[in-house]
Design an enzyme around this catalytic site. Structure first.
Site, short mmCIF file in Angstrom:
data_model
loop_
_atom_site.label_atom_id
_atom_site.label_comp_id
_atom_site.label_asym_id
_atom_site.label_seq_id
_atom_site.Cartn_x
_atom_site.Cartn_y
_atom_site.Cartn_z
N HIS A 170 38.02 -35.90 -55.66
CA HIS A 170 38.75 -34.65 -55.92
C HIS A 170 39.52 -34.68 -57.24
O HIS A 170 40.07 -33.66 -57.65
CB HIS A 170 39.71 -34.32 -54.78
CG HIS A 170 39.03 -34.06 -53.47
ND1 HIS A 170 38.05 -33.10 -53.34
CD2 HIS A 170 39.17 -34.63 -52.25
CE1 HIS A 170 37.61 -33.10 -52.07
NE2 HIS A 170 38.27 -34.03 -51.40
N ASP A 206 30.46 -37.14 -49.08
CA ASP A 206 31.73 -36.91 -48.40
C ASP A 206 31.69 -35.50 -47.79
O ASP A 206 31.04 -34.60 -48.33
CB ASP A 206 32.87 -37.03 -49.41
CG ASP A 206 34.25 -36.95 -48.78
OD1 ASP A 206 34.85 -38.02 -48.55
OD2 ASP A 206 34.74 -35.82 -48.52
N HIS A 208 33.90 -33.28 -47.90
CA HIS A 208 34.51 -32.31 -48.81
C HIS A 208 33.76 -32.25 -50.13
O HIS A 208 33.27 -33.27 -50.61
CB HIS A 208 35.97 -32.68 -49.07
CG HIS A 208 36.80 -32.82 -47.83
ND1 HIS A 208 37.02 -34.04 -47.22
CD2 HIS A 208 37.43 -31.89 -47.07
CE1 HIS A 208 37.78 -33.86 -46.14
NE2 HIS A 208 38.03 -32.57 -46.02
N ASP A 295 33.63 -38.84 -43.44
CA ASP A 295 34.35 -37.79 -42.72
C ASP A 295 33.42 -36.70 -42.20
O ASP A 295 33.86 -35.71 -41.62
CB ASP A 295 35.50 -37.20 -43.57
CG ASP A 295 35.18 -37.04 -45.03
OD1 ASP A 295 34.00 -37.18 -45.41
OD2 ASP A 295 36.11 -36.76 -45.82
N1 Q9C Z 1 43.73 -28.13 -43.66
C1 Q9C Z 1 38.87 -36.83 -49.16
O1 Q9C Z 1 38.20 -36.83 -48.14
N2 Q9C Z 1 43.51 -31.79 -46.66
N3 Q9C Z 1 39.87 -35.95 -49.35
C2 Q9C Z 1 42.75 -30.67 -46.25
C3 Q9C Z 1 42.88 -28.71 -44.67
C4 Q9C Z 1 43.05 -32.51 -47.80
C5 Q9C Z 1 40.17 -34.94 -48.36
C6 Q9C Z 1 43.60 -29.85 -45.31
C7 Q9C Z 1 41.71 -33.19 -47.58
C8 Q9C Z 1 41.35 -34.11 -48.71
C9 Q9C Z 1 38.66 -37.85 -50.22
ZN ZN Z 2 36.45 -35.96 -47.68
#
Ligand code: Q9C
Ligand code: ZN
Length: 375
Positions: A170, A206, A208, A295
């Protein structure tokens, strides 16, 4: 044996809380994640774990090849400056964000502000990514691990794994957030491309969208970016990762996004992965950097896909089937009880096939020789 690069310095990044869904939560991204992965890999004779060579503190060239030097300077100094000039606190979090619309019709303003409180919201885009005393050292150690894994592959290993913590995908050129500070995968991919002159691809699995990695390479044709992720219509980081984002300028066509519906299972995911792997193969990379997030697991507390541990093994095997050397970089994955088994399953799946890549008597003429030219 699969080389595993993991630094103890990750422990320095130890936030107390994250501000998420309008509440203070215990951090999902915490030191125990790396510990359970290391524990799973160290009890398995397939893996050999070592501490990566530590880069000199003044040597930021590999990072600044993909990040604004201002971001590096900020992360190196902001926690201590905040203690002195705002208040002493364990977790440092921005409270005012430099949204560009604040200055609509008024020109760009003065640039990076002088006060550390304002600079936090200049370099960080959200609230779940606190800075702690050891965050910068931990983020540097994650880059060290990614660079060591890349070097292993450039030295002839078909597969190497960097246990990066904090994660990286990110982090954009000039922004940190999403638990990420430096983009470990992008530093690795740029290093491989620059050192070999060969084309490189990043495959981001991932849950995301890897907004940072996509942005860093969006205008480049030497590093392709291919991502499967929860559809940004419902999933973090919400503003990037739509199928119509395919690159621009010289990079037109070198970005591929595959947004996924909720509750996709192993079979559904593997068919989406097949489409993504066609895009990787079309880029004809000499090295593939994998941003490995677990994830997508059914038990993940913040995501909504339904992969199983067995599914991860199949995914690793499918990726390795490309016959391209793999630099695997750890990203997310928050189901702590299954994280070690899931990483290990993915890597064992990849290892079962990547052995074929190296075999000189390989029968399949479609399997590319993935050998990498040394600089
Ligand atoms: N309600 C990685 O997996 N929070 N980052 C999202 C949604 C942040 C994930 C909240 C998620 C970041 C590397
Ligand atoms: Zn992630």
């Amino acid at each position: 044996m699969i080389p595993v690069w993991a630094s103890e310095r990750h422990r320095g990044h130890d936030p107390n809380a994250e501000i998420e869904s309008s509440g203070f939560q215990p951090p999902f991204e915490h030191p125990g994640r790396a510990d359970v992965i290391a524990a799973a890999l160290s009890t398995d004779a397939c893996f050999s774990i070592a501490e990566p060579p530590r880069s000199e503190s003044g040597d930021t060239a590999a990072i600044e090849a993909v990040h604004d030097p201002g971001l590096v300077r900020f992360l190196a100094t902001a926690w201590a400056e905040y203690q002195r000039s705002v208040r002493p606190v364990h977790d440092v979090v921005p409270d005012v964000f430099a949204m560009s619309a604040l200055r609509d019709r008024m020109g760009p303003g003065r640039g990076e502000p002088p006060s550390v409180a304002a600079r936090l919201g200049w370099w960080c885009y959200e609230t779940t990514t606190p800075l702690t005393e050891g965050t910068y050292g931990a983020a540097r150690s994650a880059v060290d691990a990614a660079l060591a894994a890349t070097t292993s592959v450039m030295d002839g290993e078909p597969l190497a794994y960097a246990l990066c913590r904090p994660p990286g995908h990110h982090a954009a050129t000039s922004l940190y957030g999403g638990y990420c500070f430096f983009n470990n995968a992008a530093v690795a991919a740029h290093m491989a491309a620059a050192a070999t002159g060969a084309r490189v691809a990043v495959l981001d699995v991932d849950y995301h969208h890897g907004n940072g990695t996509q942005q860093i390479f969006y205008e480049r044709d030497d590093v392709a970016f291919v991502s499967l992720h929860g559809d940004p219509e419902r999933a973090y980081p919400y503003h990037t990762g739509f199928a119509e984002e395919t690159g621009t300028g010289r990079g037109r066509g070198s970005t591929t996004n595959v947004p996924l519906p909720a509750r996709l299972d192993d079979d559904g995911y593997l068919s989406a992965l097949d489409r993504a792997l066609s895009a990787v193969a079309a880029a004809t990379p000499a090295v593939l950097v994998v941003s490995l997030g677990l994830d997508t697991y059914g038990g993940d507390p913040i995501c909504d896909l339904d992969l199983t541990t067995g599914g991860f093994e199949r995914c690793g095997a499918a990726v390795a089937e490309l016959g391209i050397p793999l630099v695997v970089v750890q990203e997310g994955g928050y189901a702590d009880e299954a994280l070690g088994a899931n990483v290990s399953a993915w890597l064992r799946g990849a290892n079962s096939r990547s052995a074929r890549w190296d075999r000189p008597d390989r029968a399949d003429p479609n399997v590319q020789n993935g050998s990498v030219t040394r600089p």
